[in-house]
Design a protein around this motif. Structure first.
Motif: not given
Ligand code: MRU
Length: 381
Positions: A43, A46-49, A51, A179-180, A185, A255-257, A267, A349
């Protein structure tokens, strides 16, 4: 200073070590897919986008370096197999965020298509891969700006608070520039409301156990001079009950994973509690995510794999020494905040059921439920 989690130019990649924030801004060099796998698992990024983009670009750097050393195979099929195997490996780093698996699937398709062409070479497969990975970095920022705009417009025109005047918004975890690839987001929506002069106040949760809210979102809010207050996760219900009206709180935006086909959303742990709180207090609950986070192959939230992380992330806290008066940034300490020997469950999550979600903000608009009360996420593709 521009907040930048990912620094990239062809052949070179650096990530901002998010474990050291907010007290130190240290960039780590990422040379290979193995470096990226460890940075994602630990980590540091990190953060979905983020990563997904770090994984894609790390492999771009790796193949570019091999080519610069004149060690890239001239055989298209061999380069394709190398890239596909590395992508499969990268996807094993963290299971819940779908963006990484989605990026890997698209990148595999790119190299398979190019490798199948007449006259394809190792170099042409490598070039197609690098260009596709670089495009993901660029697209993410413009997608986030569009999410910010759609979300800000929706909040102002679809909430009671928006009709009254400047609104307050609560967010959870970190969904911003860190995170992006940039802008963010859910935090991008707050940035956009603020830029329109329509933000009264932003609230962020601390986000236990990893404190992405207190370390990262608070850092971004302070950096951007956005009027903001932090609360611990357990204060959210009281905040909505006691300050909802006086602060004109319009919405909780997260946000969302992974968003399943029916709108169920995985999330950061604690999101589900916030959605219940929002419903109880008549506040809108919104998910902000690019379409790369929507997984039509996952029918409902019950099919989403939830990552469980080590218990020590709950029982130990790390940070610079504080003697009660001031910080000593040169001394980083780890302290235990739990009874020795206690068992810990640490799901990273949770899944918020679609019924608690009022809208899903994407780069092409806000998805609301159809008249029958069902989200149809396929509408945005
Ligand atoms: O464990 P993390 O820090 O990677 O979790 C991050 C989140 O849950 C974010 O809300 C999500 O990835 C969206 S980031 C735009």
């Amino acid at each position: 200073m521009v907040l930048q989690a990912i620094k990239y130019k062809r052949g070179e990649l650096q990530i901002l070590d998010q474990l050291k924030l907010p007290h130190a801004e240290v960039y780590d060099d990422i040379h290979t897919s193995t470096d990226a796998w460890h940075a994602i698992k630990e980590m540091r990024t990190r953060g979905a986008p983020a990563i997904a983009i770090v994984a894609a670009l790390a492999l771009a750097v790796e193949v570019e370096t091999i080519a610069r050393k004149n060690e890239l195979s001239s055989v298209a099929e061999e380069v394709k197999v190398f890239i596909v195997e590395k992508l499969d490996y990268l996807v094993t780093s963290r299971p819940t965020a779908v963006n990484l698996a989605d990026a890997a699937r698209k990148l595999k398709k790119t190299v398979e298509t190019v490798a199948a062409k007449d006259g394809a070479s190792g170099a042409s497969v490598k070039d197609a891969y690098v260009e596709a990975a670089e495009k993901m970095l660029v697209d993410d920022v413009s997608d986030n700006e569009a999410i910010g705009k759609h979300g800000a417009d929706w909040i102002v025109s679809n909430t009671e608070a928006g009709k009254i005047g400047p609104v307050s918004v609560l967010t959870h975890c970190n969904t911003g520039s860190l995170a992006t690839a940039g802008y963010g987001t859910a935090l991008g929506v707050i940035r956009s409301v603020h830029a329109n002069g329509a933000l009264k106040h932003a609230f962020c949760t601390e986000t236990r156990p990893y404190n992405q809210g207190s370390r990262l979102t608070a850092f971004e809010l302070v950096h951007d001079n956005i009027p903001a207050t932090m609360v611990t996760d357990s204060m959210a219900a009281a905040l909505l009950r006691l300050r909802g009206k006086s602060d004109n709180i319009a919405a909780i935006v997260v946000g969302a994973d992974r968003v399943a086909a029916n709108g169920d959303t995985a999330n950061k742990i604690g999101t589900y509690s916030l959605a219940i709180n929002a419903r109880q207090h008549g506040v809108k609950f919104l998910v902000a995510a690019p379409r790369t986070t929507i997984d039509l192959h996952t029918k409902t939230g019950a099919d989403i794999v939830i990552e469980e992380r080590p218990g020590k992330e709950v029982t130990l806290v790390k940070g610079p020494r504080h003697d009660g008066q001031s910080l000593d940034l040169n001394v980083v300490e780890t302290v235990s905040i739990a009874a020795n020997g206690i068992n810990v469950w640490n799901p990273a999550f949770d899944v918020t059921p679609a019924e608690l979600i009022d809208g899903i903000i994407t780069e092409v608009g806000v998805v609301e439920k159809d008249a029958d009360g069902v989200f149809r996420m396929e509408k945005v593709f």
